[in-house]
Structures are given as C-alpha cells and as structure tokens.
Design a protein around this motif. Structure first.
Motif, PDB file in Angstrom:
ATOM      1  N   SER A   1       2.918  -7.518 -14.383  1.00  0.00           N
ATOM      2  CA  SER A   1       3.061  -7.596 -12.929  1.00  0.00           C
ATOM      3  C   SER A   1       1.736  -7.996 -12.275  1.00  0.00           C
ATOM      4  O   SER A   1       1.701  -8.853 -11.389  1.00  0.00           O
ATOM      5  N   ILE A   2       0.651  -7.392 -12.730  1.00  0.00           N
ATOM      6  CA  ILE A   2      -0.673  -7.734 -12.194  1.00  0.00           C
ATOM      7  C   ILE A   2      -1.033  -9.173 -12.556  1.00  0.00           C
ATOM      8  O   ILE A   2      -1.520  -9.937 -11.715  1.00  0.00           O
ATOM      9  N   SER A   3      -0.784  -9.555 -13.800  1.00  0.00           N
ATOM     10  CA  SER A   3      -1.057 -10.935 -14.229  1.00  0.00           C
ATOM     11  C   SER A   3      -0.285 -11.932 -13.370  1.00  0.00           C
ATOM     12  O   SER A   3      -0.837 -12.938 -12.912  1.00  0.00           O
ATOM     13  N   TYR A   4       0.987 -11.638 -13.137  1.00  0.00           N
ATOM     14  CA  TYR A   4       1.845 -12.484 -12.306  1.00  0.00           C
ATOM     15  C   TYR A   4       1.240 -12.628 -10.908  1.00  0.00           C
ATOM     16  O   TYR A   4       1.147 -13.741 -10.375  1.00  0.00           O
ATOM     17  N   GLY A   5       0.812 -11.520 -10.322  1.00  0.00           N
ATOM     18  CA  GLY A   5       0.239 -11.553  -8.976  1.00  0.00           C
ATOM     19  C   GLY A   5      -1.033 -12.377  -8.896  1.00  0.00           C
ATOM     20  O   GLY A   5      -1.236 -13.148  -7.948  1.00  0.00           O
ATOM     21  N   ILE A   6      -1.903 -12.228  -9.880  1.00  0.00           N
ATOM     22  CA  ILE A   6      -3.160 -12.988  -9.901  1.00  0.00           C
ATOM     23  C   ILE A   6      -2.881 -14.483 -10.044  1.00  0.00           C
ATOM     24  O   ILE A   6      -3.450 -15.318  -9.329  1.00  0.00           O
ATOM     25  N   ILE A   7      -1.994 -14.832 -10.955  1.00  0.00           N
ATOM     26  CA  ILE A   7      -1.669 -16.245 -11.184  1.00  0.00           C
ATOM     27  C   ILE A   7      -1.021 -16.853  -9.941  1.00  0.00           C
ATOM     28  O   ILE A   7      -1.363 -17.957  -9.515  1.00  0.00           O
ATOM     29  N   LYS A   8      -0.085 -16.123  -9.317  1.00  0.00           N
ATOM     30  CA  LYS A   8       0.556 -16.610  -8.084  1.00  0.00           C
ATOM     31  C   LYS A   8      -0.456 -16.772  -6.956  1.00  0.00           C
ATOM     32  O   LYS A   8      -0.384 -17.732  -6.183  1.00  0.00           O
ATOM     33  N   ALA A   9      -1.419 -15.825  -6.859  1.00  0.00           N
ATOM     34  CA  ALA A   9      -2.437 -15.898  -5.805  1.00  0.00           C
ATOM     35  C   ALA A   9      -3.307 -17.145  -5.951  1.00  0.00           C
ATOM     36  O   ALA A   9      -3.888 -17.615  -4.974  1.00  0.00           O
ATOM     37  N   HIS A  10      -3.379 -17.678  -7.144  1.00  0.00           N
ATOM     38  CA  HIS A  10      -4.140 -18.901  -7.387  1.00  0.00           C
ATOM     39  C   HIS A  10      -3.242 -20.138  -7.377  1.00  0.00           C
ATOM     40  O   HIS A  10      -3.643 -21.217  -7.801  1.00  0.00           O
TER      41      HIS A  10
ATOM     42  N   LEU B   1      -1.794 -23.632 -13.798  1.00  0.00           N
ATOM     43  CA  LEU B   1      -2.670 -23.427 -12.650  1.00  0.00           C
ATOM     44  C   LEU B   1      -3.072 -24.766 -12.070  1.00  0.00           C
ATOM     45  O   LEU B   1      -3.381 -25.712 -12.807  1.00  0.00           O
TER      46      LEU B   1
END
Length: 100
Positions: free
Chosen positions: A65-74, A94
């Motif tokens: 979930s955290i990985s998903y959020g970081i990748i989406k934020a970029h 990315l």
C-alpha cells in the motif's frame, strides 16, 4: 504477503531488470522475487491498506500500500506482471522528466 515469512525456502529480492520503454516518457522497472507467489483471490486486494494474508499479529499489510502510494505520487503505475509458485514479478512504470 511477505514471501520471507510465508515461503519455506530462502527468498531473495533481486531487481530482475530495468529497461527504458520510451526514453522520452517513462522507465519500466521489473522487480522479481522467488517466493511462493500471490494467491489469485488476493490479487485484487494487495494494494489495499492493512490487507494481509498472514495470521493476526504477523504483519500490518502496509508494504504494498505504501509502495503504491509513493509510485502514484510520482505519476507512476505498479502492477503484478506475473505470479506463480516460482515467485512474483511487479512492473513499475515511472515518468521521466527531463530538465533542459
């Protein structure tokens, strides 16, 4: 599910390979492990916060979930490219921003 805790064999987490799909727009990174795979019925939920297939008290279910959020934020995407008894491959895409 963290394969290091659910797999009977030692697990490594090498970066499978990376390749620039379109050097003008994005980079694609494949990350592969050699764990036991992700059950098909769990695939739709793996990026949900607190989702886990482990016993109570054995994991928080926050890693993907955290990985998903970081990748989406970029501005990127993450998906399961393939999964099975020999492991799982995630595809991360990315965008590339070039400063001129």
């Amino acid at each position: 599910m963290r394969d290091t805790e659910s797999s009977p064999k030692p697990t490594t987490f090498p970066v499978g390979k990376s390749a620039i799909r379109n050097p003008q727009s994005a980079i694609e990174i494949l990350v592969r492990d050699n764990g036991c795979g992700i059950p098909q019925e769990a695939l739709k939920d793996i990026f949900d916060p607190f989702f886990t297939t482990k016993e109570v008290g054995q994991g928080t279910g926050l890693g993907l979930s955290i990985s998903y959020g970081i990748i989406k934020a970029h501005g990127g995407e993450i998906e399961v490219s393939e999964t099975g008894p020999a492991g799982t491959t995630f595809r991360i895409t990315l965008p590339i921003e070039r400063s001129e």
